[in-house]
Design a protein around this motif. Structure first.
Motif, PDB file in Angstrom:
ATOM      1  N   THR A  15       0.846  -1.179   0.000  1.00 14.21           N
ATOM      2  CA  THR A  15       0.000   0.000   0.000  1.00 14.21           C
ATOM      3  C   THR A  15       0.885   1.233   0.000  1.00 14.21           C
ATOM      4  OG1 THR A  15      -1.671  -1.182   1.299  1.00 14.21           O
ATOM      5  CG2 THR A  15      -1.871   1.212   1.173  1.00 14.21           C
ATOM      6  N   ASP A  16       0.679   2.103  -0.967  1.00 16.84           N
ATOM      7  CA  ASP A  16       1.479   3.313  -1.097  1.00 16.84           C
ATOM      8  C   ASP A  16       0.827   4.471  -0.345  1.00 16.84           C
ATOM      9  OD1 ASP A  16       3.087   1.799  -2.711  1.00 16.84           O
ATOM     10  OD2 ASP A  16       2.525   2.802  -4.582  1.00 16.84           O
ATOM     11  N   HIS A  17       1.632   5.200   0.399  1.00 14.82           N
ATOM     12  CA  HIS A  17       1.149   6.356   1.152  1.00 14.82           C
ATOM     13  C   HIS A  17       1.956   7.591   0.765  1.00 14.82           C
ATOM     14  CE1 HIS A  17      -1.094   3.701   3.888  1.00 14.82           C
ATOM     15  NE2 HIS A  17       0.001   2.974   4.001  1.00 14.82           N
ATOM     16  N   THR A  18       1.297   8.704   0.565  1.00 13.43           N
ATOM     17  CA  THR A  18       1.983   9.978   0.394  1.00 13.43           C
ATOM     18  C   THR A  18       1.398  10.976   1.379  1.00 13.43           C
ATOM     19  OG1 THR A  18       0.462  10.655  -1.364  1.00 13.43           O
ATOM     20  CG2 THR A  18       2.521   9.583  -2.038  1.00 13.43           C
ATOM     21  N   LEU A  19       2.268  11.814   1.923  1.00 12.65           N
ATOM     22  CA  LEU A  19       1.865  12.742   2.971  1.00 12.65           C
ATOM     23  C   LEU A  19       2.643  14.037   2.799  1.00 12.65           C
ATOM     24  CD1 LEU A  19       0.442  13.172   5.786  1.00 12.65           C
ATOM     25  CD2 LEU A  19       2.561  12.289   6.802  1.00 12.65           C
ATOM     26  N   ASP A  20       1.969  15.174   2.872  1.00  8.76           N
ATOM     27  CA  ASP A  20       2.652  16.466   2.862  1.00  8.76           C
ATOM     28  C   ASP A  20       3.154  16.767   4.270  1.00  8.76           C
ATOM     29  OD1 ASP A  20       2.252  16.898   0.170  1.00  8.76           O
ATOM     30  OD2 ASP A  20       0.398  18.049   0.457  1.00  8.76           O
ATOM     31  N   VAL A  21       4.431  17.159   4.359  1.00  9.26           N
ATOM     32  CA  VAL A  21       5.040  17.492   5.646  1.00  9.26           C
ATOM     33  C   VAL A  21       5.746  18.832   5.504  1.00  9.26           C
ATOM     34  CG1 VAL A  21       5.348  15.060   6.287  1.00  9.26           C
ATOM     35  CG2 VAL A  21       7.195  16.272   5.090  1.00  9.26           C
ATOM     36  N   PRO A  22       5.940  19.553   6.602  1.00 10.84           N
ATOM     37  CA  PRO A  22       6.645  20.839   6.512  1.00 10.84           C
ATOM     38  C   PRO A  22       8.103  20.642   6.115  1.00 10.84           C
ATOM     39  CG  PRO A  22       5.463  20.628   8.608  1.00 10.84           C
ATOM     40  CD  PRO A  22       5.483  19.269   7.978  1.00 10.84           C
ATOM     41  N   LEU A  23       8.604  21.502   5.253  1.00  7.83           N
ATOM     42  CA  LEU A  23      10.042  21.493   4.978  1.00  7.83           C
ATOM     43  C   LEU A  23      10.802  21.743   6.273  1.00  7.83           C
ATOM     44  CD1 LEU A  23      12.549  21.609   3.130  1.00  7.83           C
ATOM     45  CD2 LEU A  23      12.108  24.073   2.893  1.00  7.83           C
ATOM     46  N   ASP A  24      10.355  22.725   7.021  1.00  9.36           N
ATOM     47  CA  ASP A  24      10.962  23.075   8.302  1.00  9.36           C
ATOM     48  C   ASP A  24       9.917  22.814   9.389  1.00  9.36           C
ATOM     49  OD1 ASP A  24      12.086  24.180  10.550  1.00  9.36           O
ATOM     50  OD2 ASP A  24      12.583  26.107   9.632  1.00  9.36           O
ATOM     51  N   HIS A  25      10.145  21.828  10.205  1.00 12.55           N
ATOM     52  CA  HIS A  25       9.151  21.459  11.214  1.00 12.55           C
ATOM     53  C   HIS A  25       8.970  22.542  12.279  1.00 12.55           C
ATOM     54  CE1 HIS A  25       8.031  17.348  10.054  1.00 12.55           C
ATOM     55  NE2 HIS A  25       9.247  17.266   9.551  1.00 12.55           N
ATOM     56  N   ARG A  26       9.888  23.480  12.332  1.00  9.24           N
ATOM     57  CA  ARG A  26       9.700  24.607  13.249  1.00  9.24           C
ATOM     58  C   ARG A  26       8.701  25.616  12.694  1.00  9.24           C
ATOM     59  NH1 ARG A  26      15.846  26.367  13.479  1.00  9.24           N
ATOM     60  NH2 ARG A  26      15.366  26.161  11.244  1.00  9.24           N
ATOM     61  N   SER A  27       8.397  25.491  11.402  1.00 10.06           N
ATOM     62  CA  SER A  27       7.439  26.386  10.739  1.00 10.06           C
ATOM     63  C   SER A  27       6.388  25.530  10.043  1.00 10.06           C
ATOM     64  CB  SER A  27       8.163  27.287   9.729  1.00 10.06           C
ATOM     65  OG  SER A  27       9.171  28.052  10.354  1.00 10.06           O
ATOM     66  N   PRO A  28       5.478  24.939  10.800  1.00  8.80           N
ATOM     67  CA  PRO A  28       4.516  23.992  10.223  1.00  8.80           C
ATOM     68  C   PRO A  28       3.599  24.607   9.163  1.00  8.80           C
ATOM     69  CG  PRO A  28       3.955  24.524  12.502  1.00  8.80           C
ATOM     70  CD  PRO A  28       5.313  25.079  12.256  1.00  8.80           C
ATOM     71  N   ASP A  29       3.457  25.919   9.151  1.00  5.93           N
ATOM     72  CA  ASP A  29       2.615  26.569   8.147  1.00  5.93           C
ATOM     73  C   ASP A  29       3.421  27.074   6.956  1.00  5.93           C
ATOM     74  OD1 ASP A  29       0.322  26.187   9.703  1.00  5.93           O
ATOM     75  OD2 ASP A  29       0.730  28.008  10.860  1.00  5.93           O
ATOM     76  N   GLY A  30       4.718  26.759   6.942  1.00  2.73           N
ATOM     77  CA  GLY A  30       5.571  27.196   5.847  1.00  2.73           C
ATOM     78  C   GLY A  30       5.525  26.234   4.669  1.00  2.73           C
ATOM     79  N   PRO A  31       6.529  26.298   3.774  1.00  2.36           N
ATOM     80  CA  PRO A  31       6.566  25.424   2.598  1.00  2.36           C
ATOM     81  C   PRO A  31       6.504  23.947   2.988  1.00  2.36           C
ATOM     82  CG  PRO A  31       8.241  27.133   2.440  1.00  2.36           C
ATOM     83  CD  PRO A  31       7.690  27.210   3.829  1.00  2.36           C
ATOM     84  N   ALA A  32       5.838  23.154   2.155  1.00  4.21           N
ATOM     85  CA  ALA A  32       5.694  21.717   2.409  1.00  4.21           C
ATOM     86  C   ALA A  32       6.403  20.918   1.328  1.00  4.21           C
ATOM     87  CB  ALA A  32       4.222  21.332   2.468  1.00  4.21           C
ATOM     88  N   ILE A  33       6.784  19.719   1.686  1.00  5.94           N
ATOM     89  CA  ILE A  33       7.322  18.753   0.729  1.00  5.94           C
ATOM     90  C   ILE A  33       6.518  17.468   0.865  1.00  5.94           C
ATOM     91  CG2 ILE A  33       9.650  19.718   0.681  1.00  5.94           C
ATOM     92  CD1 ILE A  33      10.503  17.537   2.651  1.00  5.94           C
ATOM     93  N   SER A  34       6.656  16.598  -0.123  1.00  3.99           N
ATOM     94  CA  SER A  34       5.907  15.342  -0.125  1.00  3.99           C
ATOM     95  C   SER A  34       6.763  14.217   0.448  1.00  3.99           C
ATOM     96  CB  SER A  34       5.474  14.993  -1.550  1.00  3.99           C
ATOM     97  OG  SER A  34       4.759  13.772  -1.576  1.00  3.99           O
TER      98      SER A  34
END
Length: 431
Positions: A15-34
């Motif tokens: 089963t394949d999963h994809t999830l968007d996560v913060p590039l910088d976890h200190r800025s959860p509302d900032g740019p995201a990566i997959s």
């Protein structure tokens, strides 16, 4: 996260999963990566309530293995677990970090370096925690960390031990406080020992290796991608010595080295193609860019540690009057000039090597009070990870049990299911 779509092959249900996560976890509302992860369970057991085991791949910058057919460790793991194969950020099907994707930064090396600084173990662990919560809520899972994945497991135990029920580590207990200079100083000594083992097994290869080096010194030899093959880049083939699966590969490569050309002996296309496949960082640029930064903490720059420390080991000097000795798991600044896959990352790599304000990766106090069961295989003659440093770390982690063995090289968990079987038995206090 996208809706998982299970598929079957070779006795596996994936089963394949994809999830968007913060590039910088200190800025959860900032740019995201997959983030991408593949969950694997043995066919016929997909409806069982099996616990999950997170596989943390070696590297840095290596994607999780693809389960075409379950290999040694995976076969064993699937008897007890659902296995989550995580493509660590920047690798595989997760948002890639390479010369193509980083081209958007143009000549802004500072922006590229700032981006790459978010791809160390601390970010990987925080990614894993978001994935765990999505898959199973607050319930903890187990982790199996191989090589750099073991380093990341120690970071996991430092940052989020509440997410773990059990930790297995193979060939991956890092120094908790040592500088990169100490890591590479020990690594060069081990690499020389592996050179001696290699040439003792294949004594005729010394003449061949010296002849190749002499030919490269005297001629402008080009590899398939068009760049020149230098002696120092040829020497990096010693990275093969670290695993049982590849230890003998250099021998079979060297035996193809020369062919008769129009004006005398020349290096064959077969040889040059094989060298290119072994020394190019096209498939793993993060490995080159982050190999020293994974040891960076404590306010000191790595400052191209492997390059500097090499001067303490003149046996690696490529001179006409000395036998060739191959280097190992080291990355040098000149590789960002000679490898086309790394040239665009050169400026960023220089800035990463000079950086001093790295966050800490390990919490010695928390590890000293650790309550998560941890078992680790320490390979006695591991070329990549120092045994003495590993055992010092083991002593610093409360409750960590080690199995020191000279029966395997660094890739022991991949070579033989008995390695993981032994660790699981240790965790159950059956061994």
């Amino acid at each position: 996260m996208s809706t998982p779509a299970p598929y079957r092959h070779s006795g596996l249900v994936c089963t394949d999963h994809t999830l968007d996560v913060p590039l910088d976890h200190r800025s959860p509302d900032g740019p995201a990566i997959s983030l991408f992860a593949r969950e694997v369970v043995a066919a016929g057991r997909e409806h069982e309530n099996l616990p999950r085991l997170l596989w943390l791949q070696g590297g840095p910058g290596g994607r999780a293995e693809r389960p075409n057919v379950a290999g040694a460790w995976l076969r064993r793991a699937l008897t007890d677990y659902r296995v989550v194969l995580l493509d660590q950020r920047g690798t595989g099907r997760s948002t890639p970090a390479d010369r193509v994707s980083l081209a958007r930064f143009g000549t802004d090396s500072a922006a590229a370096a700032g981006y790459l600084a978010h791809f160390r173990a601390d970010s990987i662990v925080r990614d894993a925690e978001l994935l765990r919560r999505h898959l199973q809520g607050d319930a903890p899972w187990s982790v199996l960390g191989q090589s750099f994945g073991g380093f990341s497991t120690l970071t996991y135990l430092s940052l989020a031990p509440e997410g773990l029920t059990q930790a297995y580590i193979t060939g991956g207990l890092p120094t908790l406080t040592g500088h990169a200079d100490e890591v590479y100083r020990a690594a060069y000594a081990r690499t020389l020992a592996h050179n001696e083992r290699y040439f003792a097994r294949y004594p005729g290869d010394q003449r061949l290796a010296d002849a190749v080096a002499a030919h490269l010194e005297a001629h402008d030899v080009r590899m398939p991608a068009g760049e020149r093959l230098t002696v120092r880049r040829f020497q990096t083939l010693g990275i093969m010595f670290g695993t049982s699966a590849r230890f003998d590969s250099l021998h079979y490569l060297l035996e193809t080295a020369f062919t008769e050309g129009a004006h005398g002996p020349e290096l064959s296309d077969t040889f040059l193609r094989g060298v290119d496949a072994a020394v190019s960082f096209a498939e793993r640029p993060l490995y080159a860019a982050l190999h020293e930064p994974i040891y960076a903490q404590g306010g000191r720059a790595t400052a191209w540690s492997a390059h500097r420390v090499r001067e303490e080991f003149p046996a690696f000097d490529a001179r006409a009057d000395t036998p060739v000795r191959f280097t190992g798991e080291m990355v040098y600044p000149w590789q960002f000039e000679e490898d086309p896959a790394l040239v665009p990352l050169r400026g960023a790599a220089e800035l990463l090597a000079a950086r001093t304000d790295w966050p800490v990766l390990y919490d010695p106090d928390r590890l000293a009070a650790n309550e998560v069961p941890v078992v680790a295989a320490v390979y006695h003659d591991d070329m990549y990870v120092d045994r003495a440093q590993s055992l010092a770390t083991a002593d610093a982690v409360r409750g960590l049990r080690t199995w020191v063995t000279d029966a395997y090289a660094h890739d022991g968990v991949r070579a033989d299911a008995a390695v993981l079987d032994r660790l699981i038995a240790m965790a159950r206090h059956e061994a």
